[in-house]
Design an enzyme around this catalytic site. Structure first.
Site, PDB file in Angstrom:
ATOM      1  N   LEU A 127       2.759  -6.661  -2.555  1.00 47.91           N
ATOM      2  CA  LEU A 127       4.100  -6.509  -3.116  1.00 47.91           C
ATOM      3  C   LEU A 127       4.147  -5.270  -3.998  1.00 47.91           C
ATOM      4  O   LEU A 127       3.577  -5.248  -5.088  1.00 47.91           O
ATOM      5  CB  LEU A 127       4.484  -7.752  -3.931  1.00 47.91           C
ATOM      6  CG  LEU A 127       4.334  -9.092  -3.201  1.00 47.91           C
ATOM      7  CD1 LEU A 127       4.708 -10.242  -4.127  1.00 47.91           C
ATOM      8  CD2 LEU A 127       5.182  -9.128  -1.932  1.00 47.91           C
ATOM      9  N   GLU A 128       4.808  -4.235  -3.517  1.00 53.91           N
ATOM     10  CA  GLU A 128       4.881  -2.977  -4.255  1.00 53.91           C
ATOM     11  C   GLU A 128       6.149  -2.230  -3.874  1.00 53.91           C
ATOM     12  O   GLU A 128       7.063  -2.795  -3.266  1.00 53.91           O
ATOM     13  CB  GLU A 128       3.629  -2.142  -3.985  1.00 53.91           C
ATOM     14  CG  GLU A 128       3.327  -1.948  -2.505  1.00 53.91           C
ATOM     15  CD  GLU A 128       2.111  -1.089  -2.272  1.00 53.91           C
ATOM     16  OE1 GLU A 128       2.087   0.051  -2.767  1.00 53.91           O
ATOM     17  OE2 GLU A 128       1.175  -1.549  -1.591  1.00 53.91           O
ATOM     18  N   GLU A 129       6.199  -0.958  -4.255  1.00 54.60           N
ATOM     19  CA  GLU A 129       7.384  -0.160  -3.945  1.00 54.60           C
ATOM     20  C   GLU A 129       7.622  -0.121  -2.433  1.00 54.60           C
ATOM     21  O   GLU A 129       6.674  -0.049  -1.668  1.00 54.60           O
ATOM     22  CB  GLU A 129       7.201   1.269  -4.460  1.00 54.60           C
ATOM     23  CG  GLU A 129       7.135   1.385  -5.965  1.00 54.60           C
ATOM     24  CD  GLU A 129       7.003   2.820  -6.414  1.00 54.60           C
ATOM     25  OE1 GLU A 129       7.063   3.732  -5.557  1.00 54.60           O
ATOM     26  OE2 GLU A 129       6.819   3.043  -7.605  1.00 54.60           O
ATOM     27  N   MET A 169       0.827  -1.195   0.000  1.00 58.44           N
ATOM     28  CA  MET A 169       0.000   0.000   0.000  1.00 58.44           C
ATOM     29  C   MET A 169       0.870   1.257   0.000  1.00 58.44           C
ATOM     30  O   MET A 169       2.010   1.224   0.415  1.00 58.44           O
ATOM     31  CB  MET A 169      -0.901  -0.007   1.241  1.00 58.44           C
ATOM     32  CG  MET A 169      -1.885  -1.169   1.259  1.00 58.44           C
ATOM     33  SD  MET A 169      -3.101  -1.061  -0.050  1.00 58.44           S
ATOM     34  CE  MET A 169      -3.745  -2.714  -0.031  1.00 58.44           C
TER      35      MET A 169
END
Length: 402
Positions: A154-156, A1
């Site tokens: 799963l992100e930055e 998020m």
């Protein structure tokens, strides 16, 4: 998020609940209830149980009929190590606060999923040595709370780390194998084209490891989106990416696709209304998508002038609404008609007295209140010597003039 969320983140039947999941092999120290239907885990909105002025889960359930919650976020310890914590600070092994929330939800016939990752903090995929060690850390969470569902957010910046993503995807596959019936979602950033280069690399990693979760969900916001039409366009494009990556036909791709929205005002100032949610919900059910969720229940309530002032908030939506309006779309996705909503009472104006003056030498933890510059401020997390200022991502929440 995205920063606000981190610092404060088989074909589903339409209109009917899908078949229930199989109970997990893992034992539970918490005495887990039997699993809900998969459709409920697919509809579970995000809830931060320890931050962002957590709402009463029981009240939400009573008002909307909601049964499932996506608790966020499990991270590696801020000081380093390969063990699960809530938000990097509260060890899962010794937790009682989140367990109490879980118990309350289950006592009313509901259940929870747990989300790992998010935008900020150190992820276990970054901290653990390999997929096996990463999976062992997550298994502690599954066993502690007797989970039937888990979400990999799963992100930055983690998804830019090839080794970390290999650990996360490998861990997800191990957990899926070791916990029969475990509902696994993988959530990643959305773009107008569906998802970006790192999102596509994550999908290729899953393909190379032979891992297929219940769904891959994108977050079509914080990327130049403007209402529901731009979101459904991104979902259409993401479906094509799933087809080309895994060799699925369109229907199979939709059956493994999910939507994760942001209610109200996004981190970048986009606005998503209840009408936008209805449009995306119609798209999701019409295409037999597997998941429909949003960030977050902490924000699913009307702002007051004191707690918003035209900024994105972690504790309210910044759009006109009754409490829990957006949760009702999750209930509908699960195949249930929510109770009729009632008008939200006019909020009681906050007191005008100033709290104890802020001190640069004092240590403050989440929920502590101080006054500074004729405003009251509430700490979102641990802090020392950080001057209270109005900032979307800062440690201090402006509670208004005093």
């Amino acid at each position: 998020m995205r920063p606000l969320r981190a610092c404060l983140g088989a074909v589903a039947a339409v209109g009917l609940a899908a078949a229930g999941t199989t109970a997990l092999v893992a034992g539970s120290a918490s005495g887990a209830t039997s699993a809900l239907a998969d459709r409920w885990y697919a509809a579970a909105p995000y809830l931060m149980p320890l931050d962002n002025d957590p709402p009463d889960a029981a009240a939400i359930m009573d008002a909307t009929g909601l049964k499932a919650f996506q608790l966020a976020f499990v991270l590696a310890p801020n000081g380093g190590g390969c063990s699960p914590t809530w938000g990097g600070t509260a060890a899962v092994s010794s937790d009682t606060a989140v367990q109490s929330v879980v118990n309350t939800i289950r006592a009313r016939g509901g259940d929870v999923s747990v989300s790992i990752g998010g935008y900020g903090g150190t992820k276990l995929g970054q901290a653990c040595s390999d997929p096996t060690a990463t999976a062992a850390a997550y298994q502690q969470v599954i066993t502690k709370y007797g989970l039937h569902a888990i979400d990999f957010d799963l992100e930055e910046p983690e998804y830019e780390n090839t080794a970390a993503i290999r650990n996360e995807i490998g861990a997800a596959k191990i957990l899926q194998q070791n916990n029969p019936g475990l509902y696994v979602s993988v959530t990643t950033a959305g773009t107008a084209d569906g998802t970006g280069w790192f999102g596509k690399q994550m999908l290729l990693e899953a393909k190379s490891q032979g891992f297929t979760p219940n769904n891959f969900s994108i977050m079509p916001f914080d990327g130049g989106f403007n209402g529901a039409a731009s979101q459904t366009g991104a979902l259409t494009n993401f479906n094509q990416i799933l087809q080309s990556t895994f060799g699925w036909d369109q229907a199979t791709a939709y059956a493994h696709e999910g939507f994760s929205g942001m209610n109200g005002r996004s981190d970048t100032g986009e606005y998503f209304s209840q009408a936008d949610f209805q449009t995306v919900l119609d798209y999701a059910t019409g295409h037999h998508m597997d998941r429909f969720t949003f960030w977050s229940l902490n924000r699913d309530r009307q702002c007051t002038p004191a707690d918003n002032g035209g900024r994105t908030s972690g504790t309210c939506s910044s759009v006109a609404q009754n409490s829990w309006d957006f949760a009702r779309y999750s209930v509908r996705f699960a195949g249930v008609t929510p109770p009729t909503s009632t008008p939200t009472p006019t909020p009681t104006p906050p007191g005008t007295g100033c709290k104890t003056a802020w001190s640069s030498t004092a240590v403050y933890t989440a929920g502590n209140e101080v006054s500074y510059n004729k405003h009251n401020w509430k700490a979102k997390w641990w802090t020392q010597n950080e001057t209270p200022v109005a900032s979307d991502w800062g440690v201090w929440q402006d509670e208004g003039a005093c």
